[in-house]
Design a protein around this motif. Structure first.
Motif, mmCIF file in Angstrom:
data_model
loop_
_atom_site.group_PDB
_atom_site.id
_atom_site.type_symbol
_atom_site.label_atom_id
_atom_site.label_comp_id
_atom_site.label_asym_id
_atom_site.label_seq_id
_atom_site.Cartn_x
_atom_site.Cartn_y
_atom_site.Cartn_z
ATOM 1 N N UNK A 294 80.941 7.833 26.690
ATOM 2 C CA UNK A 294 79.789 6.716 25.638
ATOM 3 C C UNK A 294 79.150 6.112 26.105
ATOM 4 N N UNK A 295 78.073 5.552 25.564
ATOM 5 C CA UNK A 295 77.199 4.633 25.713
ATOM 6 C C UNK A 295 75.616 4.830 26.689
ATOM 7 N N UNK A 296 75.846 5.828 27.599
ATOM 8 C CA UNK A 296 75.273 6.663 28.288
ATOM 9 C C UNK A 296 73.969 6.405 28.443
ATOM 10 N N UNK A 297 72.989 6.023 30.087
ATOM 11 C CA UNK A 297 71.977 5.721 29.436
ATOM 12 C C UNK A 297 70.941 7.243 29.663
ATOM 13 N N UNK A 298 69.915 7.598 29.757
ATOM 14 C CA UNK A 298 69.552 8.878 29.986
ATOM 15 C C UNK A 298 68.173 8.345 29.638
ATOM 16 N N UNK A 299 67.745 7.869 30.573
ATOM 17 C CA UNK A 299 66.127 7.703 30.882
ATOM 18 C C UNK A 299 64.840 9.656 30.138
ATOM 19 N N UNK A 300 64.234 8.575 29.604
ATOM 20 C CA UNK A 300 63.111 9.516 28.971
ATOM 21 C C UNK A 300 61.915 9.494 29.106
ATOM 22 N N UNK A 301 60.344 9.517 29.153
ATOM 23 C CA UNK A 301 59.442 9.435 29.888
ATOM 24 C C UNK A 301 58.349 8.548 28.587
ATOM 25 N N UNK A 302 57.723 8.168 28.641
ATOM 26 C CA UNK A 302 57.235 7.780 27.466
ATOM 27 C C UNK A 302 55.443 8.745 27.542
ATOM 28 N N UNK A 303 55.798 10.369 26.692
ATOM 29 C CA UNK A 303 54.086 10.545 27.107
ATOM 30 C C UNK A 303 53.067 9.835 25.612
ATOM 31 N N UNK A 304 52.312 9.978 26.031
ATOM 32 C CA UNK A 304 51.206 9.401 25.367
ATOM 33 C C UNK A 304 51.318 10.412 24.188
ATOM 34 N N UNK A 305 51.205 9.876 22.649
ATOM 35 C CA UNK A 305 50.858 11.139 21.688
ATOM 36 C C UNK A 305 51.686 11.266 21.425
ATOM 37 N N UNK A 306 52.502 11.145 21.908
ATOM 38 C CA UNK A 306 54.390 12.230 21.824
ATOM 39 C C UNK A 306 55.370 11.073 22.186
ATOM 40 N N UNK A 307 55.408 10.347 20.993
ATOM 41 C CA UNK A 307 56.290 9.132 21.535
ATOM 42 C C UNK A 307 57.415 9.354 21.248
ATOM 43 N N UNK A 308 58.600 9.238 21.399
ATOM 44 C CA UNK A 308 59.504 9.585 20.689
ATOM 45 C C UNK A 308 59.810 8.801 19.196
ATOM 46 N N UNK A 309 60.858 9.364 18.507
ATOM 47 C CA UNK A 309 60.113 8.840 16.919
ATOM 48 C C UNK A 309 61.547 7.771 16.780
ATOM 49 N N UNK A 310 61.714 7.173 15.454
ATOM 50 C CA UNK A 310 63.076 6.357 15.362
ATOM 51 C C UNK A 310 63.715 6.917 14.108
ATOM 52 N N UNK A 311 64.762 7.776 14.011
ATOM 53 C CA UNK A 311 64.861 8.584 13.136
ATOM 54 C C UNK A 311 66.140 7.363 11.950
ATOM 55 N N UNK A 312 66.684 7.747 11.042
ATOM 56 C CA UNK A 312 67.406 7.899 9.804
ATOM 57 C C UNK A 312 68.706 8.371 9.739
ATOM 58 N N UNK A 313 69.762 8.644 9.703
ATOM 59 C CA UNK A 313 69.814 9.401 8.604
ATOM 60 C C UNK A 313 71.461 8.757 8.736
ATOM 61 N N UNK A 314 72.507 10.258 8.530
ATOM 62 C CA UNK A 314 74.303 9.741 7.992
ATOM 63 C C UNK A 314 74.434 9.968 9.854
ATOM 64 N N UNK A 315 74.207 10.423 10.233
ATOM 65 C CA UNK A 315 75.148 11.203 11.471
ATOM 66 C C UNK A 315 74.074 10.815 13.045
ATOM 67 N N UNK A 316 75.020 10.184 13.717
ATOM 68 C CA UNK A 316 73.864 10.217 14.767
ATOM 69 C C UNK A 316 74.689 10.338 16.240
ATOM 70 N N UNK A 317 73.663 10.794 17.273
ATOM 71 C CA UNK A 317 74.490 11.183 18.055
ATOM 72 C C UNK A 317 73.814 10.743 19.164
ATOM 73 N N UNK A 318 73.009 9.378 19.176
ATOM 74 C CA UNK A 318 72.263 8.921 20.474
ATOM 75 C C UNK A 318 71.227 8.371 20.016
ATOM 76 N N UNK A 319 70.457 6.865 20.636
ATOM 77 C CA UNK A 319 69.674 5.807 19.904
ATOM 78 C C UNK A 319 68.408 5.694 21.072
ATOM 79 N N UNK A 320 68.050 5.923 20.364
ATOM 80 C CA UNK A 320 66.321 4.817 21.698
ATOM 81 C C UNK A 320 66.533 3.432 21.355
ATOM 82 N N UNK A 321 66.611 3.388 23.116
ATOM 83 C CA UNK A 321 66.862 1.825 23.015
ATOM 84 C C UNK A 321 66.863 1.072 24.249
ATOM 85 N N UNK A 322 66.372 -0.396 24.817
ATOM 86 C CA UNK A 322 66.076 -0.156 26.237
ATOM 87 C C UNK A 322 66.826 0.040 27.020
#
Length: 663
Positions: free
Chosen positions: A238-266
């Motif tokens: 729970x709460x593990x940080x998994x680093x992902x790279x910021x790729x130009x023009x292909x940035x991660x999305x901010x999603x809204x849904x009923x059930x979450x399995x991961x969030x994008x944060x600092x």
């Protein structure tokens, strides 16, 4: 926490299973004095080396990904439960007859990537490499004709298919209506076959996810923060940080849904009510014809796999595929039944413990919580009477050092002398601590020398800063040799309410704190809430805090640091797994050590269908049959209460619909 081992049972998909013998030897544990059954002397607790526990975890972690792949790959070794219906002859790849991944690489999207000057080849290449590496059966298709043949027992994989024609979208919708599962990544169907912007309607209506933007407004939001004990991501703590790279023009999305399995944060998991943070979402929907279709959406493109941690990203992919393939799976819950998360109210005595703190303790009790009070030894002359009254009410007392001064960068001799004074001060004041006592350094000022000295003195637990681990769960201190006596580290991974209200608008800060607290709870993590003695929280903010805690009574484990540490030691002695068997899959539970686990341990099981009902049958007639409880729409729990050390086996039966063919 190790990656959970995936079951190799796919009975609903037509597998032939191999009989696996299961020993059922239990230790004979004599009851202790005063217990039911006699007054025999209890045996000495067996030493379970922490290294053995860690080795087991490492081995399970190493085997987990391949075990998942083998489980899925085995599905094609036997006849499918429901063969794919005959279709018109189409030139192209050989279509699998059993459950498999149908990797649809849209030529419409490929044309868009080329025209836009974007790199689009990796979107299918990384998946094909992953699927081949772990021998997961798949077929790569590019034609709409084949897309329209996607069977109900397939997982339709849509790798960043940004542009789709009307016919492609209709085919994906039809696949879901037949009961096929869908794994989509990044943007899907937001442009038409000419490359013109279409919008997010397809993602919202067909995939069940709303796109609230991307991370362009958060240049530090480069970490997936993963939910633990989740149907889709339980292999990662729970709460593990998994680093992902910021790729130009292909940035991660901010999603809204009923059930979450991961969030994008600092890195520090900074929370803001205004910022949407969903990164991996999932759901299961009943279709118009009565069938059920599962879906998982990864809000990031395949390009991040090229530079990210492959172990973590592959574990996320495996977890998602196993759930989409409706494979049963078993894993040990992080917290005692019926709790899905835990909270530690850590009251730090920078000021003398006073009557106001006694009243604070009473209000915590009303809310269903116990606290740990960390006190300074040089303040006991005045504070000892109040501290003893708080301790008598069931709250824990622990060390805060000898004086309000950090330990970091002080010599070993100086730190040792201070710890001796700290321990002697509480002893002289008649304040007795259990479990070797607990510790937190003033101002989080500690170093490796401090940690070594705590271990040498047998301190039962201590609080650490959030840089000590990537997860939101306790862990054993480095150098621990016996899990029964291990020093447990409790990471503080979020600011307390006073810190949250010190800057900016206090009311807004308090709401941010409560929302972050709720997010940590939903992740299944440990929330360490630091509150200074003689707190300056306003009365309205105190009411909000106590109200928030009261609402979680019975759901969140709100207890002392010592009890959390002891649970973590006990939990390390229990292991659960699923084994295939010709009669029915078997849940195997092993308990090490010399005494039963004190709290109510629970094994959570992913069900093959929302309509499945789990039923157990003991493989050994002498074994008890534990109760089964509902966890959520996709899981049941097997409550393992009071099991003496040994190994136990139960046949598992999933009554009711058990797969896509029977939905």
């Amino acid at each position: 926490m190790a990656l959970g081992r995936i079951s190799r049972w796919l009975g609903q998909l037509g597998f032939v299973l191999v009989l696996v013998a299961c020993s059922s030897s239990k230790s004979s544990v004599a009851p202790t004095a005063g217990s039911a059954g006699g007054t025999s002397k209890a045996p000495a607790v067996a030493v379970v080396p922490a290294a053995a526990i860690q080795k087991r975890s490492q081995e399970e972690s190493k085997a987990a990904v391949e075990a998942r792949a083998n489980a899925i790959a085995a599905a094609t070794a036997a006849a499918a439960a429901r063969p794919v219906a005959s279709a018109k002859k189409i030139e192209g790849p050989v279509l699998p007859t059993g459950p498999a991944v149908w990797l649809y690489v849209s030529l419409t999207s490929q044309s868009y990537f080329m025209k836009a000057g974007l790199e689009g080849s990796s979107r299918s290449a990384v998946w094909e490499g992953f699927l081949r590496k772990y021998r997961i059966p798949y077929v790569r298709i590019t034609s709409v004709d084949l897309l329209e043949q996607t069977p109900a027992n397939a997982v339709l994989l849509l790798p960043s298919n940004v542009a789709l024609s009307d016919r492609e979208m209709a085919a994906i919708r039809s696949a879901r209506e037949r009961g096929a599962s869908v794994l989509s990544t990044w943007l899907t169907g937001v442009r038409n076959d000419s490359g013109d912007w279409r919008g997010f309607e397809f993602m919202e209506k067909v995939l069940g996810v709303r796109v609230a933007g991307n991370t362009e407004d958060g240049e530090d939001d480069n970490f997936l923060i993963v939910h633990g004990d989740n149907p889709v991501t339980h292999a990662i703590p729970a709460g593990t940080r998994v680093w992902i790279e910021r790729v130009k023009d292909m940035l991660p999305l901010r999603l809204v849904a009923k059930n979450y399995a991961a969030h994008i944060m600092d890195w520090s998991r900074t929370f803001s009510i205004e910022k949407k943070t969903g990164a991996i979402v999932f759901d299961e929907e009943k279709q118009g014809n009565g069938s059920f279709s599962r879906s998982v959406t990864f809000g990031y493109p395949e390009q991040v796999w090229l530079s990210g941690d492959p172990k973590m990203l592959e574990a996320l992919a495996h977890n998602a595929l196993a759930w989409l393939f409706r494979q049963p799976d078993a894993y040990l819950a992080a917290w005692p039944h019926p709790h899905a998360s835990a909270a530690l109210i850590a009251v730090e005595g920078g000021e003398d413990v006073a009557e106001v703190d006694f009243e604070f303790a009473k209000r915590l009790e009303t809310a269903g919580a116990k606290a740990t009070y960390y006190v300074l030894s040089d303040s006991l002359a005045k504070a000892a009477p109040v501290i003893k009254r708080i301790q008598k009410r069931g709250h824990e007392i622990a060390y805060f050092g000898d004086k309000f001064d950090g330990f970091k960068d002080q010599s070993r001799a100086t730190q040792a002398k201070r710890m001796d004074a700290m321990q002697k001060g509480l002893d002289d004041a008649g304040i007795k601590l259990t479990d070797g006592g607990g510790f937190v350094a003033p101002m989080d000022s500690y170093d490796k020398v401090t940690e070594e000295l705590l271990l040498e003195r047998g301190i039962g637990h201590y609080l650490s800063f959030m840089d000590a681990t990537d997860s939101r769960l306790p862990f054993f201190a480095k150098g621990t040799t016996d899990v029964n006596k291990a020093t447990v580290v409790l990471p503080r991974t979020q600011p307390g309410p006073e810190e949250a209200t010190e800057e900016g608008d206090p009311d807004e800060g308090m709401q941010n704190f409560l929302s972050e607290f709720a997010l940590s709870e939903s992740m299944g993590g440990l929330s360490v809430i630091r509150i200074p003695t003689q707190t300056i929280l306003s009365e309205p903010h105190r009411e909000l805090l106590f109200g928030h805690l009261a609402q979680r009574k019975g759901k969140m484990w709100m207890t002392s640091a010592g009890e959390i540490a002891q649970w973590w030691r006990d939990r390390a002695r229990v292991a659960v797994r699923l084994e295939p068997n010709a009669k029915a899959p078997i849940l195997v539970v092993s308990v090490q050590g010399g005494v039963p686990v004190r709290e109510r341990t629970v094994a959570w099981l992913n069900l093959p269908s929302m309509a499945s009902r789990l039923r157990l049958e003991a493989a050994d007639l002498d074994d008890p049959t534990p109760p089964v409880v509902k966890v959520d729409a996709w899981r049941s729990g097997v409550v393992l209460d009071g099991l003496v050390p040994g190994e136990y086996c139960w046949y598992l039966y999933f009554d009711g619909p058990s797969g896509p063919a029977k939905n």
